[in-house]
Design a protein around this motif. Structure first.
Motif, PDB file in Angstrom:
ATOM      1  N   GLU A   7       0.867  -1.173   0.000  1.00  0.00           N
ATOM      2  CA  GLU A   7       0.000   0.000   0.000  1.00  0.00           C
ATOM      3  C   GLU A   7       0.908   1.229   0.000  1.00  0.00           C
ATOM      4  O   GLU A   7       1.835   1.307   0.811  1.00  0.00           O
TER       5      GLU A   7
ATOM      6  N   ARG B 250       1.496   4.085   1.328  1.00  0.00           N
ATOM      7  CA  ARG B 250       1.100   4.915   2.470  1.00  0.00           C
ATOM      8  C   ARG B 250       2.331   5.229   3.297  1.00  0.00           C
ATOM      9  O   ARG B 250       3.276   4.451   3.298  1.00  0.00           O
ATOM     10  N   PRO B 251       2.295   6.328   4.047  1.00  0.00           N
ATOM     11  CA  PRO B 251       3.456   6.632   4.885  1.00  0.00           C
ATOM     12  C   PRO B 251       3.678   5.540   5.936  1.00  0.00           C
ATOM     13  O   PRO B 251       2.720   4.940   6.425  1.00  0.00           O
TER      14      PRO B 251
ATOM     15  N   LYS C  36       7.957  -0.246   8.093  1.00  0.00           N
ATOM     16  CA  LYS C  36       7.478  -1.526   8.621  1.00  0.00           C
ATOM     17  C   LYS C  36       8.172  -2.693   7.936  1.00  0.00           C
ATOM     18  O   LYS C  36       8.496  -3.690   8.565  1.00  0.00           O
TER      19      LYS C  36
ATOM     20  N   SER D 278      -1.780   3.860  -6.043  1.00  0.00           N
ATOM     21  CA  SER D 278      -2.042   3.455  -4.661  1.00  0.00           C
ATOM     22  C   SER D 278      -1.138   2.298  -4.242  1.00  0.00           C
ATOM     23  O   SER D 278      -1.186   1.845  -3.109  1.00  0.00           O
ATOM     24  N   ILE D 279      -0.330   1.810  -5.190  1.00  0.00           N
ATOM     25  CA  ILE D 279       0.545   0.676  -4.881  1.00  0.00           C
ATOM     26  C   ILE D 279       1.999   1.041  -5.194  1.00  0.00           C
ATOM     27  O   ILE D 279       2.295   1.576  -6.262  1.00  0.00           O
TER      28      ILE D 279
ATOM     29  N   LYS E  40       7.462 -15.641   3.705  1.00  0.00           N
ATOM     30  CA  LYS E  40       6.279 -15.870   4.549  1.00  0.00           C
ATOM     31  C   LYS E  40       6.028 -14.704   5.494  1.00  0.00           C
ATOM     32  O   LYS E  40       4.884 -14.294   5.695  1.00  0.00           O
ATOM     33  N   GLN E  41       7.096 -14.188   6.084  1.00  0.00           N
ATOM     34  CA  GLN E  41       6.913 -13.073   7.014  1.00  0.00           C
ATOM     35  C   GLN E  41       6.437 -11.827   6.268  1.00  0.00           C
ATOM     36  O   GLN E  41       5.621 -11.066   6.790  1.00  0.00           O
TER      37      GLN E  41
ATOM     38  N   LYS F 151       2.818 -11.941   5.711  1.00  0.00           N
ATOM     39  CA  LYS F 151       2.010 -11.731   6.924  1.00  0.00           C
ATOM     40  C   LYS F 151       1.728 -10.261   7.195  1.00  0.00           C
ATOM     41  O   LYS F 151       0.781  -9.934   7.886  1.00  0.00           O
ATOM     42  N   LYS F 152       2.609  -9.385   6.685  1.00  0.00           N
ATOM     43  CA  LYS F 152       2.436  -7.956   6.976  1.00  0.00           C
ATOM     44  C   LYS F 152       1.175  -7.447   6.300  1.00  0.00           C
ATOM     45  O   LYS F 152       0.959  -7.680   5.108  1.00  0.00           O
ATOM     46  N   LEU F 153       0.378  -6.733   7.069  1.00  0.00           N
ATOM     47  CA  LEU F 153      -0.920  -6.337   6.541  1.00  0.00           C
ATOM     48  C   LEU F 153      -0.894  -5.198   5.535  1.00  0.00           C
ATOM     49  O   LEU F 153      -1.906  -4.899   4.923  1.00  0.00           O
ATOM     50  N   ASP F 154       0.245  -4.531   5.367  1.00  0.00           N
ATOM     51  CA  ASP F 154       0.298  -3.490   4.351  1.00  0.00           C
ATOM     52  C   ASP F 154       0.824  -4.029   3.031  1.00  0.00           C
ATOM     53  O   ASP F 154       0.938  -3.295   2.065  1.00  0.00           O
ATOM     54  N   ILE F 155       1.171  -5.302   3.034  1.00  0.00           N
ATOM     55  CA  ILE F 155       1.739  -5.883   1.819  1.00  0.00           C
ATOM     56  C   ILE F 155       0.646  -6.596   1.036  1.00  0.00           C
ATOM     57  O   ILE F 155      -0.087  -7.422   1.572  1.00  0.00           O
ATOM     58  N   ILE F 156       0.540  -6.227  -0.241  1.00  0.00           N
ATOM     59  CA  ILE F 156      -0.537  -6.763  -1.060  1.00  0.00           C
ATOM     60  C   ILE F 156      -0.117  -8.092  -1.669  1.00  0.00           C
ATOM     61  O   ILE F 156      -0.883  -9.042  -1.705  1.00  0.00           O
TER      62      ILE F 156
END
Ligand code: TPP
Lengths: 161, 542
Positions: free
Chosen positions: A10, A12-13, A18, A42-43, A62-63, A66-71
Motif C-alpha cells: 500500500e 502509504r506513509p 514496517k 495506490s501501490i 512468509k513473514q 504476513k504484513k498487513l500493508d503488503i498486497i
C-alpha cells in the motif's frame, strides 16, 4: 543463496519502515532495496535483494506475506528474472588531462554514458547488471572517483509466451 | 456526533460490554463519551494490567477484548501487556489516546510514537487521522484481531480526532482489505495426505498448542483422538485442550514438561502438531524433531510452518475447520494403535518423578492437586511465572475448565490481572490466580481494582521469599552464588489483605491444607491465601 523479492505494498506513509523493520527485527539481510510507485499510484513496489539459507529465504517470503500493508510478494532467483541497477559516478580529470581518454575508453567498453562534464570533472551513467556496475566502479577506482550514487536492484520476471 | 462517540458506537457494534483502562488528557473525550453508554469501564491501577486483564477476558470470551489508555506514559506502560498478548496470539484491541494531530512529531508533553514502538509486537496498528475513518478502522481492527492467527491491534487516536465531527456515522457490514485474507480451510490435497499418513502410522501422536483454544477446537480434537486412538501431548499453551486425566492424554512436553511426554514425542513415527509453534521451550532442538518421523504441521499461520523445523506435510488453516475436514474423510487405519497406547501408559506409570518434599512447608505438588480436585469442573486457573508456573503446569488437573498462563513471553505479574479479566468474562465461574511472591508484588496494586469493581478473584501466593526460579537457576548454573534473588523487605500479606479488606488465609504446611482449601473456595468474595513454600525447593532435581 540469493533471492529477489518484488513486494507490492500500500502506498502509504510508514510502510517502508514496517517492511525494513521486519528485516532488522528478524535478522534478515537486505543486500539492496529500491522503491517506487507502480502503474497504480495506490501501490508501491519494493524490490528487495536478500540472501540466506533456504529456511531464511522462505521465512522472508512468509513473514512479508504476513504484513498487513503488503498486497503481494513475488520471489525470484537471479536466473528467472531480468535485473538492472543504475549508477552515477563522478570522476576527477587530472590537471594535464591525460586520463580523459582512459575514462572514455572504459565508458565505451562498458557502454556507459557521459552525462555531465566540467573542466575538472566528468559524470558517468550506467544501467546494467550488478556485476557489470561493480566492474565499472573497479575500473574507475584507479582514476579517482569523486562520488557515487547507485540505485538498488530492480527486477521483473522474464517474459513468458 | 464526535469521534469519541463514534468509537463507543463501534465498540457497541462489536458487542463490547466492558473495557479495561486508565484515563488521561489525551483520551479524555473517550472517557467522557463512555458515560452515555452501557459499556462498563474498569479502572485498573497500572496500564500494563489493563492489557493483561483484557487478555484474560479475551481468552475466556473467545474474542477480542478492549483496553483503553492515554498517550505517552499510558501508552508506553501498556506495551508489556501488548507484547505478552502478541506472544500468545491473544486477540486484543488497544486504544491509545494521542496528542493533537498537529503536534505529532514535535515532542510535546506526553507524546510517544506508540504505533512505531509496538510495531514488532502487534498484528497491526492504526494512527487515526480523520474521524470519519473511525468506523472502518474499528471494523478492520476487530476483524484482524479475531481472525487468522489472533493478535493485538493498536488504534492510536489523537485527541482532536476524538473531538472532530463525524459525518454520517455507519458501521460497515463488510470488510474490504486487499492485503488481508486469512486462510481458514485446509487444502484438500494436504488433508488427504494426513489421513494417508495416519492410516499407515504405527506410533502416531498429536501435539497441541494454544491454537486449539484460540480456534475453539477442543471437542473436535477429542473426537479425532478418540476415533483413531491417537495419544495427545501438549505444549504449555495447549494445556487443557484435552482433560488432564483423559486416558489418551500424556502430559506437557518440553524442558519443563513430563519426561514420559517427551519420550512419547521422541518415539513416535508420526507427529501431528496442531496450533503449536515448535518453539525452543516445547521442543528441545526442533531441527532434530523430524528425524525418523513424519511431521505434519497444522497451523493458521503459514510462517510458523517450517520456521523452526521442516514439516513433511504442511497444512495451513484453522484447527477447528481442519478437524471437520478430516472428519469428512473416512480413514481406514491399517494398524491399531493399542500397543502404542499401552506402551505410553506404561511410561506414564513408571516414569513419574518422585519428589522429596520438606514436611515443614507446603508441598506445591500435593497442594496443587488437592486444590484442583476441589475446584469446580469448569473453573479457570491462572498461573503466573516462575517455579509456581512450572509446578502449576505439572500438577494442575484440568477437567472441563481452562488453564491460563503467559507462555510465550513469561511475563511475571500476569496472573492476577488476567484472572480479573477472566472473572469479568465469566462471573459465574470459579477463578483462581496462583503466583509467586515476586510476581504477586508486580501486580498487587490490582487488589484495589478487584475491590472497587467487586470482582471476586481467588488469589494464592506461593511464598518462598525469593525469586525462586532464578534462584534455582543460580543454584544449578552458578554453584549457589546467589545474586538479587532474595525478597527480604516484602510486606506481610496478612496486613496487605487487611488493608484492602480481603479475607486472608495462611497455610504453613500440609496438615491443614484440605480444610483451608475448602474455606478458600467456599468464600464467595476475593480471598488472599499465602502458602509457605520451602525456599530450597526445586522444580528440577538434578
Ligand atoms: C517481568 C519479568 N521480569 C523478570 C522475569 C525473569 N524471571 C523469571 S521467573 C522469575 C522469578 C519469579 O519469582 P516469583 O514470582 O517469586 O516466583 P517463584 O519462582 O518463586 O515461584 C524471574 C525474575 C520474568 N519472567 N518476567
Amino acid at each position: 543463496m540469493k533471492r529477489i523479492y518484488s513486494v507490492f505494498v500500500e502506498n502509504r506513509p510508514g510502510v517502508l519502515c514496517k517492511v525494513t523493520g521486519l528485516f532488522s527485527r528478524r535478522d534478515f539481510n537486505i543486500d539492496s532495496l529500491a522503491v517506487g510507485e507502480t502503474e497504480d499510484p495506490s501501490i508501491s513496489c519494493m524490490t528487495i535483494v536478500s540472501s540466506g539459507d533456504i529456511r531464511t529465504v522462505e521465512q522472508i517470503e512468509k513473514q512479508l506475506n504476513k504484513k498487513l500493508d503488503i498486497i503481494k510478494v513475488k520471489t525470484f532467483d537471479e536466473l528467472s528474472c531480468v535485473s538492472r541497477e543504475l549508477i552515477l559516478v563522478k570522476v576527477r580529470i587530472k590537471k594535464d588531462r591525460d586520463n580523459r581518454r582512459e575514462i572514455m575508453e572504459i565508458c565505451e567498453l562498458l557502454s556507459a554514458e557521459i552525462v555531465d562534464m566540467s573542466k575538472n570533472q566528468m559524470m558517468i551513467q550506467m544501467c546494467d547488471t550488478t556485476e557489470r556496475i561493480s566492474l565499472l566502479i573497479k575500473m574507475l577506482q584507479s582514476i579517482s572517483i569523486v562520488e557515487v550514487a547507485r540505485t538498488g536492484t530492480l527486477a521483473l520476471s522474464k517474459c513468458t509466451d | 456526533m464526535i469521534g469519541a462517540d463514534a468509537i463507543i458506537k463501534c465498540l457497541e457494534a462489536e458487542n463490547i460490554e466492558v473495557v479495561f483502562g486508565y484515563p488521561g488528557m489525551a483520551i479524555a473525550p473517550f472517557f467522557n463519551s463512555i458515560r452515555d453508554s452501557s459499556i462498563r469501564p474498569i479502572l485498573v491501577r497500572s496500564e500494563q494490567n489493563a492489557a493483561h486483564a483484557a487478555s484474560g477476558h479475551a481468552r475466556i470470551n473467545g474474542k477480542a477484548a478492549v483496553c483503553v489508555v492515554t498517550s505517552g506514559p499510558g501508552a508506553t506502560n501498556v506495551i508489556t501487556g501488548i507484547a505478552t498478548a502478541f506472544a500468545d496470539s491473544i486477540p486484543l484491541v488497544c486504544i491509545t489516546g494521542q496528542v493533537n494531530s498537529e503536534l505529532i512529531g514535535s515532542d510535546v508533553f506526553q507524546e510517544a510514537d506508540i504505533t512505531g514502538a509496538v510495531e514488532s509486537f502487534v498484528k497491526y496498528s492504526y494512527l487515526v487521522k480523520d474521524a470519519n475513518d473511525i468506523p472502518r478502522i474499528f471494523k478492520e481492527a476487530f476483524f484482524i484481531a479475531n481472525t487468522g492467527r489472533r493478535g493485538p491491534v493498536v488504534i492510536d487516536i489523537p485527541v482532536d480526532v476524538q473531538l472532530a465531527t463525524v459525518k454520517n456515522y455507519s458501521y460497515p457490514a463488510e470488510i474490504t482489505m486487499r492485503t488481508y485474507k486469512p486462510t481458514v480451510k485446509g487444502h484438500a490435497v494436504q488433508i488427504k495426505k494426513v489421513t494417508g499418513e495416519l492410516a499407515r502410522a504405527k506410533r502416531p501422536i498429536i501435539c497441541v498448542g494454544g491454537g486449539i483454544h484460540l480456534s475453539g477446537a477442543a471437542s473436535e480434537l477429542r473426537d479425532f483422538a478418540e476415533r483413531y486412538q491417537v495419544p495427545v501431548v501438549s505444549t504449555m499453551m495447549g494445556i487443557g485442550a484435552l482433560p488432564t486425566r483423559h486416558p489418551l492424554y500424556f502430559g506437557m512436553v518440553g524442558n519443563n514438561g513430563k519426561n514420559y511426554a517427551n519420550r512419547a514425542l521422541d518415539e513416535s513415527d508420526l507427529l501431528i502438531m496442531v496450533g503449536a509453534r515448535l518453539a525452543d521451550r516445547a521442543v528441545n532442538r526442533p531441527e532434530h524433531i523430524t528425524k525418523g518421523k513424519i511431521l505434519i504441521h497444522i497451523d493458521v499461520d503459514t510462517a510458523e510452518i517450517g520456521k523452526n523445523a521442516g514439516p513433511t506435510i504442511p497444512l495451513v488453516g484453522d484447527a477447528k475447520q481442519i478437524f471437520h475436514q478430516l472428519r469428512e474423510l473416512e480413514c481406514e487405519l491399517t494398524i491399531k494403535h493399542d500397543d502404542w497406547v499401552t506402551t505410553l501408559e506404561n511410561y506414564r506409570e513408571t516414569m513419574k518423578r518422585t519428589r522429596t518434599p520438606n514436611p515443614a512447608y507446603v508441598d506445591p505438588a500435593v497442594f496443587i492437586r488437592l486444590l484442583a480436585d476441589k475446584m469446580t469442573d469448569d473453573s479457570i486457573y491462572v498461573a503466573d511465572v516462575g517455579q509456581n508456573q512450572i509446578w502449576s503446569c505439572t500438577y494442575y488437573i484440568v477437567r472441563g475448565g481452562r488453564f491460563l498462563t503467559s507462555g510465550g513471553m513469561g511475563t511475571m505479574g500476569y496472573a492476577l490481572p488476567a484472572a480479573m479479566g477472566a472473572k469479568v468474562a465469566a462471573p459465574d465461574r470459579q477463578v483462581v490466580a496462583v503466583c509467586g511472591d515476586g510476581g504477586f508484588q508486580m501486580s498487587m496494586m490490582e487488589l484495589a481494582t478487584i475491590c472497587q469493581h467487586d470482582i471476586p478473584v481467588k488469589i494464592i501466593v506461593f511464598k518462598n521469599n525469593s525469586l525462586g526460579l532464578v534462584r534455582e537457576y543460580q543454584h544449578h548454573a552458578y554453584d549457589d552464588r546467589y545474586s538479587c534473588v532474595d525478597l527480604d523487605g516484602s510486606p506481610d500479606l496478612c496486613q496487605i489483605a487487611a488493608a484492602y479488606g480481603l479475607t486472608f488465609l495462611r497455610l504453613h504446611d500440609m496438615n491443614e491444607a484440605e480444610m483451608m482449601i475448602d474455606s478458600f473456595l467456599a468464600n464467595d468474595k476475593s480471598v488472599l491465601m499465602e502458602c509457605m513454600i520451602d525456599p530450597l525447593d526445586l522444580v528440577k532435581e538434578r
